[in-house]
Design a protein around this motif. Structure first.
Motif: not given
Length: 96
Positions: A3, A7, A11
């Motif tokens: 996860q 993420r 980004e």
């Protein structure tokens, strides 16, 4: 960890890039000297968690952290100005 990796990919490379597979590849650690913009340095302990990721597309949006962007063939990686950590990672994968 997956996860957090997803993420970080979002980004750095945008929301449109669809990662369909994540496979842990390698782990290593190192003590490095980080040089800051003001010229000061600091010895830091780094942990590298390397993953192989497969995407369903190539829709990337590079953020402003990138100074230069280039799509290159693996054969030309040895000619690129890569930092030591990236060079070691690519060598471990057999790309250098």
């Amino acid at each position: 960890m997956e996860q957090a990796l997803r993420r970080e990919i979002r980004e750095e490379l945008g929301e449109a890039l669809e990662i369909v597979s994540v496979t842990p590849r390698a782990f290593r650690d190192d003590i490095r000297v980080k040089t800051y913009a003001d010229g000061t340095t600091e010895e830091i302990y780094m942990i590298y968690l390397i993953f192989d990721c497969i995407s369903a597309n190539r829709e990337v949006t590079f953020n402003d952290e990138f100074k230069e962007i280039a799509w290159v063939n693996p054969e030309s990686l040895k000619e690129r100005d890569l930092n030591d950590a990236t060079r070691i990672t690519f060598a471990q994968k057999g790309l250098l």
